[in-house]
Scaffold this motif. Structure first.
Motif, PDB file in Angstrom:
ATOM      1  N   ARG A 171       0.830  -1.211   0.000  1.00 30.53           N
ATOM      2  CA  ARG A 171       0.000   0.000   0.000  1.00 30.53           C
ATOM      3  C   ARG A 171       0.861   1.257   0.000  1.00 30.53           C
ATOM      4  NH1 ARG A 171      -2.576  -2.766   4.196  1.00 30.53           N
ATOM      5  NH2 ARG A 171      -2.000  -1.200   5.760  1.00 30.53           N
ATOM      6  N   MET A 172       1.970   1.224   0.725  1.00 32.20           N
ATOM      7  CA  MET A 172       2.794   2.411   0.907  1.00 32.20           C
ATOM      8  C   MET A 172       3.596   2.775  -0.339  1.00 32.20           C
ATOM      9  SD  MET A 172       4.165   1.351   4.700  1.00 32.20           S
ATOM     10  CE  MET A 172       5.100   2.813   5.145  1.00 32.20           C
ATOM     11  N   ALA A 173       4.073   1.778  -1.084  1.00 30.73           N
ATOM     12  CA  ALA A 173       4.999   2.031  -2.193  1.00 30.73           C
ATOM     13  C   ALA A 173       4.418   2.966  -3.255  1.00 30.73           C
ATOM     14  CB  ALA A 173       5.467   0.721  -2.806  1.00 30.73           C
ATOM     15  N   PRO A 174       3.207   2.718  -3.783  1.00 33.04           N
ATOM     16  CA  PRO A 174       2.686   3.647  -4.802  1.00 33.04           C
ATOM     17  C   PRO A 174       2.379   5.028  -4.251  1.00 33.04           C
ATOM     18  CG  PRO A 174       1.044   1.985  -4.249  1.00 33.04           C
ATOM     19  CD  PRO A 174       2.317   1.550  -3.605  1.00 33.04           C
ATOM     20  N   THR A 175       2.012   5.124  -2.974  1.00 30.16           N
ATOM     21  CA  THR A 175       1.778   6.430  -2.365  1.00 30.16           C
ATOM     22  C   THR A 175       3.071   7.231  -2.309  1.00 30.16           C
ATOM     23  OG1 THR A 175      -0.075   5.618  -1.058  1.00 30.16           O
ATOM     24  CG2 THR A 175       1.028   7.596  -0.259  1.00 30.16           C
ATOM     25  N   LEU A 176       4.159   6.592  -1.896  1.00 27.76           N
ATOM     26  CA  LEU A 176       5.448   7.280  -1.828  1.00 27.76           C
ATOM     27  C   LEU A 176       5.924   7.712  -3.207  1.00 27.76           C
ATOM     28  CD1 LEU A 176       7.191   5.123   0.895  1.00 27.76           C
ATOM     29  CD2 LEU A 176       6.832   7.590   1.001  1.00 27.76           C
ATOM     30  N   ARG A 177       5.742   6.875  -4.199  1.00 26.71           N
ATOM     31  CA  ARG A 177       6.130   7.278  -5.558  1.00 26.71           C
ATOM     32  C   ARG A 177       5.310   8.477  -6.016  1.00 26.71           C
ATOM     33  NH1 ARG A 177       9.699   4.704  -8.569  1.00 26.71           N
ATOM     34  NH2 ARG A 177      10.303   2.552  -8.145  1.00 26.71           N
ATOM     35  N   GLY A 178       4.036   8.489  -5.659  1.00 26.26           N
ATOM     36  CA  GLY A 178       3.183   9.607  -6.052  1.00 26.26           C
ATOM     37  C   GLY A 178       3.517  10.904  -5.344  1.00 26.26           C
ATOM     38  N   LEU A 179       4.174  10.836  -4.181  1.00 27.10           N
ATOM     39  CA  LEU A 179       4.519  12.031  -3.415  1.00 27.10           C
ATOM     40  C   LEU A 179       5.875  12.600  -3.797  1.00 27.10           C
ATOM     41  CD1 LEU A 179       3.228  10.960   0.123  1.00 27.10           C
ATOM     42  CD2 LEU A 179       2.264  12.710  -1.377  1.00 27.10           C
ATOM     43  N   ARG A 180       6.522  12.020  -4.805  1.00 23.71           N
ATOM     44  CA  ARG A 180       7.818  12.532  -5.242  1.00 23.71           C
ATOM     45  C   ARG A 180       7.643  13.498  -6.401  1.00 23.71           C
ATOM     46  NH1 ARG A 180      12.385   7.981  -5.644  1.00 23.71           N
ATOM     47  NH2 ARG A 180      11.069   7.175  -7.308  1.00 23.71           N
ATOM     48  N   LEU A 181       8.492  14.522  -6.416  1.00 21.80           N
ATOM     49  CA  LEU A 181       8.537  15.460  -7.531  1.00 21.80           C
ATOM     50  C   LEU A 181       9.480  14.919  -8.601  1.00 21.80           C
ATOM     51  CD1 LEU A 181       8.601  18.698  -5.385  1.00 21.80           C
ATOM     52  CD2 LEU A 181       6.678  17.833  -6.719  1.00 21.80           C
ATOM     53  N   GLY A 182       9.723  15.714  -9.627  1.00 14.47           N
ATOM     54  CA  GLY A 182      10.484  15.225 -10.767  1.00 14.47           C
ATOM     55  C   GLY A 182      11.927  14.884 -10.475  1.00 14.47           C
ATOM     56  N   ASP A 183      12.505  15.493  -9.415  1.00 16.89           N
ATOM     57  CA  ASP A 183      13.897  15.199  -9.072  1.00 16.89           C
ATOM     58  C   ASP A 183      14.023  14.000  -8.138  1.00 16.89           C
ATOM     59  OD1 ASP A 183      12.812  16.325  -6.834  1.00 16.89           O
ATOM     60  OD2 ASP A 183      14.409  17.782  -6.498  1.00 16.89           O
ATOM     61  N   GLY A 184      12.911  13.319  -7.860  1.00 16.80           N
ATOM     62  CA  GLY A 184      12.933  12.168  -6.977  1.00 16.80           C
ATOM     63  C   GLY A 184      12.786  12.511  -5.518  1.00 16.80           C
ATOM     64  N   ALA A 185      12.812  13.812  -5.171  1.00 10.92           N
ATOM     65  CA  ALA A 185      12.670  14.226  -3.776  1.00 10.92           C
ATOM     66  C   ALA A 185      11.197  14.249  -3.389  1.00 10.92           C
ATOM     67  CB  ALA A 185      13.288  15.608  -3.562  1.00 10.92           C
ATOM     68  N   LEU A 186      10.949  14.047  -2.105  1.00  5.78           N
ATOM     69  CA  LEU A 186       9.589  14.079  -1.597  1.00  5.78           C
ATOM     70  C   LEU A 186       9.076  15.508  -1.501  1.00  5.78           C
ATOM     71  CD1 LEU A 186      10.014  11.520   1.300  1.00  5.78           C
ATOM     72  CD2 LEU A 186       8.574  11.175  -0.705  1.00  5.78           C
ATOM     73  N   ALA A 187       7.779  15.674  -1.731  1.00  7.59           N
ATOM     74  CA  ALA A 187       7.139  16.965  -1.452  1.00  7.59           C
ATOM     75  C   ALA A 187       7.239  17.238   0.043  1.00  7.59           C
ATOM     76  CB  ALA A 187       5.682  16.935  -1.898  1.00  7.59           C
ATOM     77  N   ARG A 188       7.466  18.498   0.413  1.00 12.01           N
ATOM     78  CA  ARG A 188       7.752  18.852   1.808  1.00 12.01           C
ATOM     79  C   ARG A 188       6.504  19.433   2.469  1.00 12.01           C
ATOM     80  NH1 ARG A 188      12.640  22.647   2.153  1.00 12.01           N
ATOM     81  NH2 ARG A 188      11.174  23.990   1.061  1.00 12.01           N
ATOM     82  N   PHE A 189       5.829  18.589   3.234  1.00 11.09           N
ATOM     83  CA  PHE A 189       4.615  19.020   3.935  1.00 11.09           C
ATOM     84  C   PHE A 189       4.628  18.478   5.357  1.00 11.09           C
ATOM     85  CE2 PHE A 189       3.212  19.316  -0.476  1.00 11.09           C
ATOM     86  CZ  PHE A 189       2.480  20.498  -0.485  1.00 11.09           C
ATOM     87  N   HIS A 190       3.974  19.210   6.266  1.00  9.60           N
ATOM     88  CA  HIS A 190       3.717  18.769   7.643  1.00  9.60           C
ATOM     89  C   HIS A 190       4.981  18.303   8.355  1.00  9.60           C
ATOM     90  CE1 HIS A 190      -0.450  19.416   6.875  1.00  9.60           C
ATOM     91  NE2 HIS A 190      -0.444  18.570   5.853  1.00  9.60           N
ATOM     92  N   GLY A 191       6.028  19.116   8.223  1.00  8.99           N
ATOM     93  CA  GLY A 191       7.275  18.831   8.920  1.00  8.99           C
ATOM     94  C   GLY A 191       8.219  17.919   8.176  1.00  8.99           C
TER      95      GLY A 191
END
Length: 575
Positions: free
Chosen positions: A261-281
């Motif tokens: 369940r977690m893997a596709p969510t994490l991929r969806g939360l990445r921007l084009g450079d592979g870094a995660l979007a920065r929200f809620h700390g």
């Protein structure tokens, strides 16, 4: 393994219980050998290891220069810095150097910790930190035990046994999610690798499964809605699953299901450079960490576009947008939450364009509070008021904010529409914020509209009341667009457009209608740097009068400067 509740004790009382449990943990038999040698999962940095050996201690974005000093002799400048020391993550970096001097230094620091804190009298006796230590000590056993005398080895095994017994008592007091997964994974590592601890493995594996089922929701998210915490939880669960599999133990089905369940969510939360979007700390995440975890888990999921822990993703061509489309967590879960509802981050290929200001905690209490406000995100703030109220104190919880966030998506041959609204300003101003976005199918055009409306009689009465003695002025609102510091902005002569030039020479042009456009100062808090970075933000100011206000805006890709930017990686940034 009888404890299954979540501790509700105050932090001070919890700390006293941790210290008591650490001292009681002296009673028991110590393991004698490592019956199974685990492969290190965390990858250290050779460069950072050399810096440690020269006396440059860089942790939690803060640098202490103390050549010739022990790592335990320095005065930690922050709680995060101290936690990084006590968690022994630096052992990864010394192991990456791997030579005899690095080993001797690691052994010396480890024995100093045992002498000062190993008896349960010092710092670092917290379940998540104890779990983190056990993971490193067990992973790097061959590195730290080489060349030791029998007496020195027995000292290390006594300290290991004490931490195992401590964690067996105290893991339920760790906060659900990342902290508890750290504690449980540490216990699992000890159970698999240490002599006499094998009976721990089956109950701890089952406990991890129960925690996964309880904490990881149906869409693979955490209640804190922190993308970095989700990634760190995924990393820990991946390490636990791989360790169980390599030791030929069964991985709990609930544990495996959570990873899926977690893997596709994490991929969806990445921007084009592979870094995660920065929200809620949450921060960007260490480069390559998520990729390594996905490879270890043997999962290559297609990223989802919606239901991403309350975020939505728009992606076409080279452009990627991730927007916060759910209420922020409140109460105990909201200690690190931001008032970021309907805020977004945007990148073109591997180049970030718009970023939130970031997580300010490591730069001090004032930065922490400022970066949690709505104005620090790419969304709309009314009268300099946040859409969620932050409680008192340095670690104030979000105590009020949007109760309802509505989201709809549509797609056709021309592109994708995303419409979202929230009622975070209804109580204070009687207004609902609606944001409509459109991304063209080729990713060259991104358009938005922000509307503020008071629809029903109760909302209109509240709106009129909020105006006080100046009803003709209406309610002032500002749409913020914080520009990444690697992007060069320039406003045109008539003040109606802003050109954004990326380092790859790619140019995007921002235009707006219905408001007043300005280019103002902003900051970007990069956890890899010692100080906040100065940058700029586009602000569009308007007023809601007669129960409504509206602005529209767009980003259009203008040119590439004659270069192929598809595979250009961002320049390395150093501290």
């Amino acid at each position: 393994m009888a404890h299954k509740h979540v501790s509700t004790a105050s932090p001070n009382r919890n700390g006293l219980r941790n210290k008591l449990a650490a001292r009681l943990a002296a009673l028991g038999r110590a393991p004698r050998v490592f019956s199974y040698h685990l492969e290190p999962r965390s990858i250290g940095s050779y460069a950072v290891g050399r810096q440690l050996m020269s006396g440059n201690f860089l942790f939690a974005g803060q640098l202490v220069e103390a050549p010739g000093s022990s790592i335990w002799a320095i005065d930690p400048p922050s709680e995060d810095f101290a936690a990084a020391l006590q968690g022994f993550g630096w052992l990864d970096d010394l192991a990456a150097v791997g030579d005899a001097p690095a080993r001797k230094l690691a052994q010396r620091w480890l024995f100093e910790w045992i002498a000062t804190a190993g008896a349960g009298k010092g710092e670092g006796w917290r379940p998540d930190l104890a779990g983190r230590r056990l993971i490193r000590w067990c992973s790097h056993a061959l590195f730290i035990l080489k060349g030791l005398s029998p007496a020195q080895s027995r000292s290390i095994f006594r300290a290991l046994g004490r931490q195992v017994r401590y964690l067996r008592r105290r893991w339920p007091s760790a906060a659900p999610g990342q902290e508890r997964f750290e504690a449980l994974t540490g216990l699992l590592y000890a159970g698999i690798s240490l002599d006499g601890c094998a009976p721990l493995v089956a109950p701890i594996s089952a406990t991890i499964g129960r925690e996964c089922e309880r904490v990881i929701d149906a869409h693979g998210g955490l209640p804190t809605r922190n993308p970095e915490a989700l990634m760190e939880s995924f990393v820990l669960l991946t390490w636990a699953a791989r360790t169980l599999a390599e030791a030929r133990r069964v991985v709990d089905k609930r544990h495996q299901a959570a990873l899926l369940r977690m893997a596709p969510t994490l991929r969806g939360l990445r921007l084009g450079d592979g870094a995660l979007a920065r929200f809620h700390g949450g921060r960007r995440g260490e480069p390559g960490r998520l990729d390594q975890a996905l490879a270890d888990a043997s999962l290559r999921p297609v990223p989802r576009q919606e239901n991403l822990m309350g975020f939505e993703r728009l992606s076409a061509g080279r452009l990627t947008i991730v927007m916060d489309c759910a209420p922020p967590p409140k109460g105990a879960l909201g200690i690190n939450a931001h008032a970021s509802t309907l805020g977004f981050e945007m990148s073109s290929g591997r180049r970030p364009i718009l970023m939130n200001c970031g997580a300010g905690g490591r730069f001090g209490a004032d930065w922490r509070r400022a970066c949690r406000a709505t104005a620090a995100h790419n969304t709309v703030a009314l009268e300099r008021v946040s859409s969620s109220t932050i409680g008192a104190g340095n670690h104030g919880q979000l105590v009020a904010g949007p109760q309802n966030v509505d989201v709809t998506r549509a797609q056709d041959m021309s592109g994708t529409w995303l419409a979202a609204s929230h009622d975070g300003y209804a109580a204070s101003f009687g207004l609902k914020h609606e944001r409509r976005l459109f991304l063209s199918f080729d990713g060259r055009s991104f358009k938005g509209e922000d509307a503020l409306r008071a629809d029903d009689p109760a909302q209109r009465a509240r709106f009129t009341e909020s105006l006080g003695d100046t009803p003709t002025l209406g309610v002032a609102f500002v749409a913020h667009f914080h520009i990444h510091p690697d992007v060069t902005p320039s406003i045109d002569l008539d003040g109606q457009a802003v050109s954004l030039t990326l380092k790859s020479n790619e140019v995007w042009v921002f235009r707006q209608e219905g408001g007043l456009l300005r280019l103002e100062d902003s900051v970007f808090l990069d956890q890899r740097r010692l100080k906040p970075r100065m940058t700029k933000q586009i602000v569009v100011m308007g007023r809601a009068v007669n129960f409504a206000g509206r602005i529209s805006w767009s980003f259009m890709r203008a040119q590439d400067g004659g270069r192929n930017t598809r595979d250009i990686a961002p320049e390395d940034e150093t501290t």
